[in-house]
Design a protein around this motif. Sequence first.
Motif, PDB file in Angstrom:
ATOM      1  N   GLU A 125      64.692  51.752  28.686  1.00 55.19           N
ATOM      2  CA  GLU A 125      64.032  51.384  27.441  1.00 55.19           C
ATOM      3  C   GLU A 125      64.248  52.447  26.366  1.00 55.19           C
ATOM      4  O   GLU A 125      64.333  52.144  25.179  1.00 55.19           O
ATOM      5  CB  GLU A 125      62.530  51.203  27.695  1.00 55.19           C
ATOM      6  N   SER A 126      64.355  53.709  26.788  1.00 50.60           N
ATOM      7  CA  SER A 126      64.478  54.780  25.796  1.00 50.60           C
ATOM      8  C   SER A 126      65.799  54.741  25.049  1.00 50.60           C
ATOM      9  O   SER A 126      65.940  55.386  24.016  1.00 50.60           O
ATOM     10  CB  SER A 126      64.322  56.141  26.492  1.00 50.60           C
ATOM     11  N   ASP A 127      66.785  54.013  25.574  1.00 46.93           N
ATOM     12  CA  ASP A 127      68.069  53.945  24.896  1.00 46.93           C
ATOM     13  C   ASP A 127      67.973  53.207  23.562  1.00 46.93           C
ATOM     14  O   ASP A 127      68.819  53.398  22.690  1.00 46.93           O
ATOM     15  CB  ASP A 127      69.107  53.250  25.789  1.00 46.93           C
ATOM     16  N   SER A 128      66.979  52.328  23.429  1.00 48.15           N
ATOM     17  CA  SER A 128      66.845  51.551  22.203  1.00 48.15           C
ATOM     18  C   SER A 128      65.997  52.264  21.157  1.00 48.15           C
ATOM     19  O   SER A 128      65.801  51.738  20.070  1.00 48.15           O
ATOM     20  CB  SER A 128      66.220  50.181  22.517  1.00 48.15           C
ATOM     21  N   PHE A 129      65.465  53.449  21.470  1.00 51.84           N
ATOM     22  CA  PHE A 129      64.636  54.183  20.530  1.00 51.84           C
ATOM     23  C   PHE A 129      65.497  54.925  19.512  1.00 51.84           C
ATOM     24  O   PHE A 129      66.646  55.260  19.770  1.00 51.84           O
ATOM     25  CB  PHE A 129      63.736  55.190  21.264  1.00 51.84           C
ATOM     26  N   SER A 130      64.913  55.198  18.384  1.00 50.52           N
ATOM     27  CA  SER A 130      65.595  55.994  17.364  1.00 50.52           C
ATOM     28  C   SER A 130      65.549  57.468  17.758  1.00 50.52           C
ATOM     29  O   SER A 130      64.707  57.884  18.553  1.00 50.52           O
ATOM     30  CB  SER A 130      64.924  55.784  16.009  1.00 50.52           C
ATOM     31  N   PRO A 131      66.412  58.291  17.188  1.00 50.21           N
ATOM     32  CA  PRO A 131      66.416  59.711  17.552  1.00 50.21           C
ATOM     33  C   PRO A 131      65.141  60.451  17.181  1.00 50.21           C
ATOM     34  O   PRO A 131      64.882  61.536  17.715  1.00 50.21           O
ATOM     35  CB  PRO A 131      67.613  60.265  16.764  1.00 50.21           C
ATOM     36  N   ASP A 132      64.311  59.875  16.256  1.00 51.76           N
ATOM     37  CA  ASP A 132      63.098  60.570  15.824  1.00 51.76           C
ATOM     38  C   ASP A 132      61.946  60.427  16.794  1.00 51.76           C
ATOM     39  O   ASP A 132      60.926  61.108  16.634  1.00 51.76           O
ATOM     40  CB  ASP A 132      62.664  60.043  14.440  1.00 51.76           C
ATOM     41  N   VAL A 133      62.077  59.562  17.798  1.00 51.71           N
ATOM     42  CA  VAL A 133      60.967  59.329  18.720  1.00 51.71           C
ATOM     43  C   VAL A 133      60.780  60.559  19.597  1.00 51.71           C
ATOM     44  O   VAL A 133      61.746  61.230  19.994  1.00 51.71           O
ATOM     45  CB  VAL A 133      61.243  58.072  19.570  1.00 51.71           C
ATOM     46  N   CYS A 134      59.518  60.835  19.907  1.00 50.76           N
ATOM     47  CA  CYS A 134      59.185  62.004  20.726  1.00 50.76           C
ATOM     48  C   CYS A 134      59.808  61.875  22.108  1.00 50.76           C
ATOM     49  O   CYS A 134      59.883  60.782  22.690  1.00 50.76           O
ATOM     50  CB  CYS A 134      57.668  62.129  20.839  1.00 50.76           C
ATOM     51  N   GLN A 165      60.358  59.764  27.864  1.00 51.43           N
ATOM     52  CA  GLN A 165      60.184  60.048  29.282  1.00 51.43           C
ATOM     53  C   GLN A 165      59.148  59.131  29.908  1.00 51.43           C
ATOM     54  O   GLN A 165      59.285  58.703  31.063  1.00 51.43           O
ATOM     55  CB  GLN A 165      59.785  61.523  29.459  1.00 51.43           C
ATOM     56  N   MET A 166      58.112  58.803  29.150  1.00 49.37           N
ATOM     57  CA  MET A 166      57.078  57.924  29.678  1.00 49.37           C
ATOM     58  C   MET A 166      57.650  56.543  29.978  1.00 49.37           C
ATOM     59  O   MET A 166      57.423  55.971  31.051  1.00 49.37           O
ATOM     60  CB  MET A 166      55.924  57.815  28.678  1.00 49.37           C
ATOM     61  N   TYR A 167      58.414  55.988  29.044  1.00 46.89           N
ATOM     62  CA  TYR A 167      59.001  54.671  29.267  1.00 46.89           C
ATOM     63  C   TYR A 167      60.045  54.720  30.380  1.00 46.89           C
ATOM     64  O   TYR A 167      60.212  53.762  31.136  1.00 46.89           O
ATOM     65  CB  TYR A 167      59.623  54.150  27.976  1.00 46.89           C
ATOM     66  N   LYS A 168      60.745  55.846  30.464  1.00 49.56           N
ATOM     67  CA  LYS A 168      61.710  55.982  31.544  1.00 49.56           C
ATOM     68  C   LYS A 168      61.002  55.985  32.900  1.00 49.56           C
ATOM     69  O   LYS A 168      61.458  55.359  33.868  1.00 49.56           O
ATOM     70  CB  LYS A 168      62.519  57.269  31.358  1.00 49.56           C
TER      71      LYS A 168
END
Length: 505
Positions: free
Chosen positions: A409-418, A423-426
């Motif tokens: 899921e973290s692959d779809s996040f923007s670079p600004d996400v914490c 890590q939580m979604y992973k």
Amino acid sequence: MFLSLTLFSLNRKKMSLKSERRGIHVDQSELLCKKGCGYYGNPAWQGFCSKCWREEYHKARQKQIQEDWELAERLQREEEEAYASSQSTQGAQSLTFSKFEEKKTNEKTRKVTTVKKFFTASSRTGAKKEIQEAKAPSPSINRQASIETDRVSKEFIEFLKTYHKPGQDIYKQCKLFLDAMNHKRELSIEEQSECAQDFYQNVAEKLQTRWKVPPEKVEKAMDQIEKYIMTRQYKYVFCPETTDDEKKDLAVQKRIRALHWVTPQMLCVPVNEEIPEVSDMVVKAITDIIEMDSKRVPRDKLACITKCSKHIFNAIKITKNEPASADDFLPTLIYIVLKGNPPRLQSNIQYITRFCNPSRLMTGEDGYYFTNLCCAVAFIEKLDAQSLNLSQEDFDRFMTGQTSPKKQESDSFSPDVCLGVKQMYKNLDLLSQLNERQERIVSEAKKLEKDLIDWTDGITKEVQDIVEKYPLEIKPKNQALAAIDSENVENDKLPPPLQPQVYAG
């Protein structure tokens, strides 16, 4: 009991995963020549080293020549016998047939001469010129190759000046070899490779025995000789039209494109690309393996493979915080090849195999890394579901493009996400995968429990059937024998027992 069955299923699952992951492991002994000489082998040489392969090649070639000679003699005898038998029957018709052939030839020549008159000399010259222009490479390519050839020639002459008298002899030998190769263009690429390997071996022996050159200077001289010769011969011997190298290149390229969905986790690659330094090492390794195609000298191509391999070792070392092992290196090299998809990969491997100085391929770090690259390409060509720890159904769907592996899921996040959110979604995705695996393990454990119960019932039934078919007969007990010291009336006349006597000294 259910808990024990679950643990048994888990252990069996772990053992199966380990056995499947062994598909990427290559024992270091498998990289050596299969004849046991101690040098590195090569898949292009059927697992032999350069020296052993040439011996086997000569044996097979001599055998083929002998078989061809025997076949030619047999066909010649059969033709002579057939000609002798037909000569008597065709003697009467030979005169009439020869006149007919002469008339037919004259008629054909007249027609051809008449047709040729329709075409002028200028048109034929123009057509020939167009064909030559179509076959000839562009002037810019020729100019670039000429500039590089001149530069290498000047460097080679300057290098040989340090060798004085041996340098003049080396230059003469190289010129004679190049002239000989220019007259051998009709030979197969294997035969041209054989000539180059023989030349390398003869020059190295002369440097050591006749000219008494030290070993370290011999190696430098052989590198310069290879650079000078192969720079001039590159356009003739790299991916020639008489071979199927281009066909193999397209097949490997198509295969790598079909495997675009393979992830580092499937190959058990111990590299974490989220670390910036590791990501830079991966990019450099891919750049080096791609840059190999731009080099003209086999040694320079080998240097690209070596630099790529060292970047891989550094990436593994940074990720694991410890030195990398051979079991970590090969899966990572496979991943780099899949990710980079180097151009003309098979042609470059074949070119290095055929025209590189054999001492570099048989020993040293260059030979080790090159052998691993050949193993990586062979693994990619034979990669299957078991090698990636996948089911055959999933592997077929991924290969046909019907679906792709689940991405995090973290692959779809923007670079600004914490990073903590990523890590939580992973972790959530990992937990869902573990939950699916746990459900699968529980279902398999229940199935195993049912199989054990069915097996127990089946064994019990078989035992009961055997007991009913062959009943047990219990015989009465035999009477016990009388004790030796019991009273026996019939034998009352036995002598009395012996009594101990006291001896008075």
